[in-house]
Motif scaffolding. Structure first.
Motif, PDB file in Angstrom:
ATOM      1  N   LEU A   1       0.899  -1.195   0.017  1.00 21.37           N
ATOM      2  CA  LEU A   1      -0.051   0.097   0.176  1.00 21.37           C
ATOM      3  C   LEU A   1       0.765   1.125   0.128  1.00 21.37           C
ATOM      4  N   THR A   2       1.987   0.992   0.899  1.00 25.84           N
ATOM      5  CA  THR A   2       2.874   2.424   0.641  1.00 25.84           C
ATOM      6  C   THR A   2       3.491   2.499  -0.680  1.00 25.84           C
ATOM      7  N   GLY A   3       4.062   1.585  -1.179  1.00 23.98           N
ATOM      8  CA  GLY A   3       4.430   1.517  -2.435  1.00 23.98           C
ATOM      9  C   GLY A   3       3.539   2.194  -3.443  1.00 23.98           C
ATOM     10  N   ALA A   4       2.326   1.562  -3.341  1.00 18.86           N
ATOM     11  CA  ALA A   4       1.393   2.314  -4.349  1.00 18.86           C
ATOM     12  C   ALA A   4       1.102   3.700  -4.062  1.00 18.86           C
ATOM     13  N   GLY A   5       1.309   4.056  -2.830  1.00 24.23           N
ATOM     14  CA  GLY A   5       1.103   5.524  -2.575  1.00 24.23           C
ATOM     15  C   GLY A   5       2.151   6.303  -3.105  1.00 24.23           C
ATOM     16  N   PHE A   6       3.485   5.770  -2.977  1.00 23.44           N
ATOM     17  CA  PHE A   6       4.592   6.605  -3.376  1.00 23.44           C
ATOM     18  C   PHE A   6       4.579   6.640  -4.985  1.00 23.44           C
ATOM     19  N   ALA A   7       4.261   5.389  -5.488  1.00 22.12           N
ATOM     20  CA  ALA A   7       4.296   5.199  -6.985  1.00 22.12           C
ATOM     21  C   ALA A   7       3.129   6.298  -7.888  1.00 22.12           C
ATOM     22  N   ALA A   8       2.314   6.378  -7.131  1.00 17.38           N
ATOM     23  CA  ALA A   8       1.178   7.238  -7.448  1.00 17.38           C
ATOM     24  C   ALA A   8       1.684   8.794  -7.102  1.00 17.38           C
ATOM     25  N   TYR A   9       2.250   8.987  -6.209  1.00 18.35           N
ATOM     26  CA  TYR A   9       3.055  10.515  -6.210  1.00 18.35           C
ATOM     27  C   TYR A   9       4.100  10.648  -7.201  1.00 18.35           C
ATOM     28  N   TYR A  10       4.853   9.828  -7.403  1.00 12.68           N
ATOM     29  CA  TYR A  10       6.116  10.156  -8.303  1.00 12.68           C
ATOM     30  C   TYR A  10       5.539  10.386  -9.524  1.00 12.68           C
ATOM     31  N   ALA A  11       4.404   9.149 -10.120  1.00 10.12           N
ATOM     32  CA  ALA A  11       3.860   9.612 -11.405  1.00 10.12           C
ATOM     33  C   ALA A  11       3.363  10.993 -11.509  1.00 10.12           C
ATOM     34  N   VAL A  12       2.534  11.635 -10.556  1.00  9.39           N
ATOM     35  CA  VAL A  12       2.091  12.762 -10.577  1.00  9.39           C
ATOM     36  C   VAL A  12       3.042  13.923 -10.652  1.00  9.39           C
ATOM     37  N   LYS A  13       4.097  13.691 -10.028  1.00  5.20           N
ATOM     38  CA  LYS A  13       5.320  14.710  -9.894  1.00  5.20           C
ATOM     39  C   LYS A  13       6.173  14.518 -11.122  1.00  5.20           C
ATOM     40  N   GLY A  14       6.317  13.440 -11.642  1.00  6.00           N
ATOM     41  CA  GLY A  14       7.115  13.331 -12.769  1.00  6.00           C
ATOM     42  C   GLY A  14       8.683  12.790 -12.284  1.00  6.00           C
ATOM     43  N   ILE A  15       8.705  12.269 -11.136  1.00 12.13           N
ATOM     44  CA  ILE A  15       9.914  11.656 -10.526  1.00 12.13           C
ATOM     45  C   ILE A  15      10.293  10.315 -11.237  1.00 12.13           C
ATOM     46  N   ARG A  16      11.360  10.217 -11.552  1.00 15.38           N
ATOM     47  CA  ARG A  16      11.647   9.034 -12.041  1.00 15.38           C
ATOM     48  C   ARG A  16      11.888   7.590 -11.061  1.00 15.38           C
TER      49      ARG A  16
END
Length: 429
Positions: A322-337
């Motif tokens: 769940l934490t990974g899903a949250g971070f992945a969504a955040y990085y995708a929105v912010k454009g972080i690789r």
């Protein structure tokens, strides 16, 4: 941050595995030959069959009863119905079976209690043991003979070995859902009860094919269990009352498994809800009794600590994903690789580890149950093993839903059964 979370996950997973090592040792008992007895005398044994609206499927059970190699004068067959108009009544009486009408029954426990409280004292005292058999079951020809052999042991409750009724029919009588559900029995019995039996720990109990000595029925006053899983309730009550139990794998009963996912899910939800009801009622008393009277290390591990490693591993894995899903969504929105790295380390790897461990556990269960799964093709076995971990992961939503159902008071519901052609023909006649 991703690396730190991943490190914590891996350490937690390793600790969980180490804590679970004693259970892995217990599983090895599944491959030891169970003790077997040969009775010197034949006892009077009564079959007790709750049969609420089961006329479409009960003919197969009746046929298997008539094929028993046990002395019929020492075998009493009792069928419990709710309404005299039920076609099962005539089917049973035609074969010379006894019929008991319990109109107040709303669950299996009430049907059994109604039977025992209505049973004539003379007939009751004439029986050495009572065997609870579901209407959709089929008995092996030597089933009662082997139960009589089991009574040579100084135990009060006996658990039969479950084969799968679906495998007696053609390929259409089984699906991947029924096959995965069938793995439940070696997990409970072969991988669990074989060890418990040798260390005087109360067995996991399944109401299907459960044999109880007469004195147990006398002591509990009929059948006082009303939860959705009255067999599990009996297990917990046995701990408090000190009833001894035994898994006797030579007494074989065939049980029916659901073909469709919807029915399979419903059954498992009912079971888990029943477990929640029973745990709430008994677990505190069991812990208190163990503290007061003391208990063996095996008993403490079984009833207090056995689930801790599993709960730890499951909690850490789910939280990591769940934490990974949250971070992945955040990085995708912010454009972080970091999306790919996050998905691999915090979602894919934890899920893969959990799937792999469940896969290996299912392989072990199928190995212990290899004689039962013999009718399946190699393709069916492979498909079952690959799908079984996903089937087991469904217990996560089932567990959550069961907590809500337990508070609302989930009611007993009739179970949908497979209608076998042979039974249909008998009903038409």
């Amino acid at each position: 941050m991703i690396d730190k979370i991943f490190f914590v996950y891996m350490i937690s997973a390793a600790v969980s595995f180490l804590l679970y090592t004693p259970k892995l040792v217990q599983f090895c008992y599944a491959f030891r030959r169970a003790p077997r007895a040969k009775a010197k005398d034949k006892r009077r044994i009564a079959l007790v069959i709750p049969a609420l609206n089961e006329s479409k499927v009960i003919g197969d059970l009746f046929d298997s009863i008539d094929r028993q190699d046990y002395d019929r004068d020492l075998l009493e067959i009792n069928v419990i119905i709710k309404d005299e108009a039920d076609p099962t009544a005539e089917m049973a009486r035609t074969r010379g079976y006894r019929v008991t009408v319990v109109p107040e029954q709303t669950c299996k426990g009430e049907a059994l209690h109604g039977f025992f409280t209505r049973l004539d004292k003379e007939r009751f005292r004439a029986c050495d043991a009572f065997v609870i058999v579901d209407a959709d079951a089929v008995l092996a020809p030597d089933y009662v003979t082997e139960l009589n052999n089991a009574l040579e042991y100084n135990r009060q409750i006996f658990i039969s070995r479950k084969f799968i009724k679906n495998y007696l029919g053609d390929r259409s009588a089984r699906t991947v859902f029924s096959n995965c559900s069938a793995l439940t029995y070696p997990m409970l019995d072969d991988l669990g009860n074989n060890y418990r039996m040798r260390h005087d720990i109360p067995m996991n109990m399944c109401g299907q094919g459960l044999m109880v000595r007469r004195e147990v029925i006398e002591q509990i006053g009929g059948w006082p269990y009303r939860s959705l899983t009255e067999d599990y309730e009996l297990k917990l009550d046995s701990v408090l009352r000190g009833f001894t139990s035994m898994y006797y794998p030579y007494a074989v009963i065939y049980t029916e498994e659901a073909l469709r996912h919807k029915e399979s899910y419903s059954r498992r939800l009912r079971w888990v809800t029943g477990y929640s009801q029973c745990d709430k009622k008994y677990k505190k008393q069991i812990r208190a009794q163990l503290k007061t009277k003391g208990g063996s290390g095996a008993q403490w591990f079984e009833y207090v600590f056995a689930l801790v490693p599993l709960i730890l591993f499951a909690t850490v894995t789910v939280c990591t994903m769940l934490t990974g899903a949250g971070f992945a969504a955040y990085y995708a929105v912010k454009g972080i690789r970091l999306v790919k790295k996050t998905c691999i380390r915090l979602i894919a790897i934890p899920f893969g580890v959990m799937y792999l461990l469940l896969f290996l556990y299912c392989c072990l269960a199928m190995a212990a149950y290899r004689d039962v799964f013999a009718p399946l093709s190699a393709k069916e076995k492979a498909g079952t093993l690959l799908f079984a971990p996903l089937f087991m992961l469904e217990y996560f939503p089932i567990f959550i839903q069961s907590r809500v159902r337990a508070k609302k008071g989930m009611q007993w519901q009739p179970t949908e059964h497979i209608v076998y052609e042979k039974t249909e023909e008998k009903n038409r006649k």
